[in-house]
Design an enzyme around this catalytic site. Structure first.
Site, PDB file in Angstrom:
ATOM      1  N   ALA A  18       0.794  -1.240   0.000  1.00 54.41           N
ATOM      2  CA  ALA A  18       0.000   0.000   0.000  1.00 54.41           C
ATOM      3  C   ALA A  18       0.825   1.288   0.000  1.00 54.41           C
ATOM      4  CB  ALA A  18      -0.927   0.000   1.214  1.00 54.41           C
ATOM      5  N   MET A  22       3.219   2.263  -6.693  1.00 56.81           N
ATOM      6  CA  MET A  22       1.933   1.833  -7.260  1.00 56.81           C
ATOM      7  C   MET A  22       0.856   1.748  -6.185  1.00 56.81           C
ATOM      8  SD  MET A  22       1.792   1.509 -10.479  1.00 56.81           S
ATOM      9  CE  MET A  22       0.210   0.688 -10.428  1.00 56.81           C
ATOM     10  N   THR A 104       5.944  -7.932 -10.460  1.00 56.42           N
ATOM     11  CA  THR A 104       6.742  -8.661 -11.450  1.00 56.42           C
ATOM     12  C   THR A 104       7.877  -9.412 -10.741  1.00 56.42           C
ATOM     13  OG1 THR A 104       8.078  -6.688 -11.851  1.00 56.42           O
ATOM     14  CG2 THR A 104       6.191  -7.040 -13.311  1.00 56.42           C
ATOM     15  N   HIS A 159      13.188   2.317 -17.616  1.00 55.49           N
ATOM     16  CA  HIS A 159      12.422   2.551 -16.379  1.00 55.49           C
ATOM     17  C   HIS A 159      13.235   3.425 -15.425  1.00 55.49           C
ATOM     18  CE1 HIS A 159       9.903  -0.919 -17.615  1.00 55.49           C
ATOM     19  NE2 HIS A 159       8.989  -0.364 -16.841  1.00 55.49           N
ATOM     20  N   LYS A 163      13.777   0.775 -10.089  1.00 56.63           N
ATOM     21  CA  LYS A 163      13.126  -0.492 -10.475  1.00 56.63           C
ATOM     22  C   LYS A 163      14.046  -1.658 -10.139  1.00 56.63           C
ATOM     23  CE  LYS A 163      10.620  -2.907 -14.085  1.00 56.63           C
ATOM     24  NZ  LYS A 163       9.558  -3.371 -13.179  1.00 56.63           N
TER      25      LYS A 163
HETATM   26  P1  NAD Z   1       7.785   0.006  -4.692  1.00 58.13           P
HETATM   27  O1  NAD Z   1       9.095  -0.571  -4.233  1.00 58.13           O
HETATM   28  O2  NAD Z   1       7.619   1.483  -4.743  1.00 58.13           O
HETATM   29  O3  NAD Z   1       6.589  -0.556  -3.767  1.00 58.13           O
HETATM   30  C1  NAD Z   1       6.514  -1.867  -3.295  1.00 58.13           C
HETATM   31  C2  NAD Z   1       5.875  -1.802  -1.911  1.00 58.13           C
HETATM   32  O4  NAD Z   1       5.594  -3.131  -1.498  1.00 58.13           O
HETATM   33  C3  NAD Z   1       6.817  -1.165  -0.860  1.00 58.13           C
HETATM   34  O5  NAD Z   1       6.126  -0.166  -0.137  1.00 58.13           O
HETATM   35  C4  NAD Z   1       7.184  -2.345   0.024  1.00 58.13           C
HETATM   36  O6  NAD Z   1       7.385  -1.995   1.389  1.00 58.13           O
HETATM   37  C5  NAD Z   1       5.942  -3.230  -0.128  1.00 58.13           C
HETATM   38  N1  NAD Z   1       6.192  -4.631   0.227  1.00 58.13           N
HETATM   39  C6  NAD Z   1       7.344  -5.352   0.034  1.00 58.13           C
HETATM   40  N2  NAD Z   1       7.176  -6.584   0.546  1.00 58.13           N
HETATM   41  C7  NAD Z   1       5.906  -6.648   1.034  1.00 58.13           C
HETATM   42  C8  NAD Z   1       5.148  -7.659   1.691  1.00 58.13           C
HETATM   43  N3  NAD Z   1       5.697  -8.855   1.986  1.00 58.13           N
HETATM   44  N4  NAD Z   1       3.859  -7.394   2.019  1.00 58.13           N
HETATM   45  C9  NAD Z   1       3.310  -6.187   1.760  1.00 58.13           C
HETATM   46  N5  NAD Z   1       3.992  -5.156   1.185  1.00 58.13           N
HETATM   47  C10 NAD Z   1       5.277  -5.404   0.816  1.00 58.13           C
HETATM   48  O7  NAD Z   1       7.515  -0.663  -6.099  1.00 58.13           O
HETATM   49  P2  NAD Z   1       6.446  -0.199  -7.222  1.00 58.13           P
HETATM   50  O8  NAD Z   1       7.123   0.676  -8.215  1.00 58.13           O
HETATM   51  O9  NAD Z   1       5.173   0.232  -6.574  1.00 58.13           O
HETATM   52  O10 NAD Z   1       6.214  -1.609  -7.953  1.00 58.13           O
HETATM   53  C11 NAD Z   1       5.705  -2.726  -7.223  1.00 58.13           C
HETATM   54  C12 NAD Z   1       5.653  -3.929  -8.161  1.00 58.13           C
HETATM   55  O11 NAD Z   1       4.695  -3.680  -9.200  1.00 58.13           O
HETATM   56  C13 NAD Z   1       6.976  -4.229  -8.881  1.00 58.13           C
HETATM   57  O12 NAD Z   1       7.122  -5.633  -8.994  1.00 58.13           O
HETATM   58  C14 NAD Z   1       6.785  -3.594 -10.264  1.00 58.13           C
HETATM   59  O13 NAD Z   1       7.585  -4.184 -11.259  1.00 58.13           O
HETATM   60  C15 NAD Z   1       5.317  -3.861 -10.478  1.00 58.13           C
HETATM   61  N6  NAD Z   1       4.634  -2.989 -11.433  1.00 58.13           N
HETATM   62  C16 NAD Z   1       3.670  -3.574 -12.196  1.00 58.13           C
HETATM   63  C17 NAD Z   1       2.918  -2.797 -13.048  1.00 58.13           C
HETATM   64  C18 NAD Z   1       1.796  -3.460 -13.826  1.00 58.13           C
HETATM   65  O14 NAD Z   1       1.167  -2.812 -14.682  1.00 58.13           O
HETATM   66  N7  NAD Z   1       1.491  -4.730 -13.530  1.00 58.13           N
HETATM   67  C19 NAD Z   1       3.149  -1.417 -13.166  1.00 58.13           C
HETATM   68  C20 NAD Z   1       4.139  -0.850 -12.365  1.00 58.13           C
HETATM   69  C21 NAD Z   1       4.867  -1.657 -11.484  1.00 58.13           C
END
Ligand code: NAD
Length: 255
Positions: A18, A22, A104, A159, A163
């Site tokens: 959260a 994203m 991902t 990116h 990332k």
């Molecule tokens: P980010 O690092 O900003 O956020 C990830 C969050 O998840 C962090 O706040 C972290 O503390 C939290 N987290 C980590 N382990 C956790 C757990 N065990 N339980 C709950 N929360 C946990 O990363 P982001 O840029 O928000 O991207 C998150 C993921 O989404 C990445 O894998 C990214 O590649 C993917 N992504 C996918 C899309 C899509 O369209 N599917 C788009 C953008 C990013």
């Protein structure tokens, strides 16, 4: 299984990851949408944001793995880490909720757990939740089928510098689409660039003597992915347990 949403009642959503780039946008958009109700927001254990509101006026963030006893949710959306996706799968199964995973670089163990969960709840795993990328994958497959293996296929993706995975999940999805169409894409021909605050750019190129064709997708806002995930999760709440894709959500052919 929790009571399914009706057209009159909001879809009850939990966001995993959260406080991330994203996750924060997903919480803000879900909280601001009258068709949705943000009933839970979870983060990794020990994260400094635990207890803080997920968005102004929204629910407080709780620790991942705490089973939110008494909660009722229709969908869990995970954009966190491979471990976070595993926790999200346990939570969704415990609640009988649909599960959309946008994270991902999932480990084989997490992917196996998600597959197992799909016997009991609807599960959708999407490296990219934008309609534009789904269209780019379909165009890539078609171009590869038309041009054939005499064209050299390559993918360049860019990116932001925070990332964690490379190549991106989207680049791997586009590579799969090129190969499905019969395109010739060698492993070294996927190039990843990391820098600045680029949200996401992907170009698939087919090159032959005297010509090349490029298919490019550029994301200009994270809200694109967040809105696609919220729409996908809402759709998923109306499906049977099983393994679903963004193509199913968008009404595109599976392959
Ligand atoms: P980010 O690092 O900003 O956020 C990830 C969050 O998840 C962090 O706040 C972290 O503390 C939290 N987290 C980590 N382990 C956790 C757990 N065990 N339980 C709950 N929360 C946990 O990363 P982001 O840029 O928000 O991207 C998150 C993921 O989404 C990445 O894998 C990214 O590649 C993917 N992504 C996918 C899309 C899509 O369209 N599917 C788009 C953008 C990013």
């Amino acid at each position: 299984m929790s009571t399914p949403p009706t057209p009159q009642s909001p879809v009850r959503i939990i966001i995993s990851g959260a406080a991330g780039r994203m996750g924060a946008r997903l919480c803000a958009l879900a909280h601001g949408d009258p068709a949705l109700s943000l009933v839970g927001a979870v983060e990794r254990r020990g994260a400094p944001c635990i207890g803080a509101p997920a968005a102004p006026g929204a629910v407080a963030i709780t620790e991942s793995g705490s089973f939110l006893a008494g909660f009722q949710a229709h969908a869990v959306i995970d954009f966190s880490s491979s471990d976070g996706a595993l926790d999200a799968a346990r939570l969704a199964q415990h609640l009988g909720a649909a599960l959309l995973v946008g994270t991902t670089a999932l480990t084989p163990e997490t992917l196996a757990a998600l597959r197992a969960a799909s016997a009991h709840i609807p599960v959708l795993v999407a490296a990219n939740t934008s309609a534009g990328v789904a269209a780019a994958a379909a165009l890539t497959r078609t171009a590869a089928a038309i041009l054939g293996p005499t064209f050299d296929c390559s993918i360049v993706e860019a990116h932001h510098n925070a990332k964690k995975d490379a190549p991106s999940g989207t680049a791997l999805r586009l590579a799969e689409a090129a190969r499905e169409g019969g395109g010739r894409l060698q492993d070294g021909n996927i190039v990843s660039i990391r820098g600045g605050d680029v949200i996401g750019e992907h170009t698939v190129r087919f090159a032959a003597a005297g010509e090349y064709l490029e298919i490019t997708h550029r994301a200009t806002s994270r809200d694109l992915f967040a809105r696609g995930a919220l729409a996908g999760a809402t759709w998923l709440t109306r499906q049977k347990p099983g393994w679903w894709t963004m193509n199913d959500v968008l009404g595109l052919p599976a392959r």
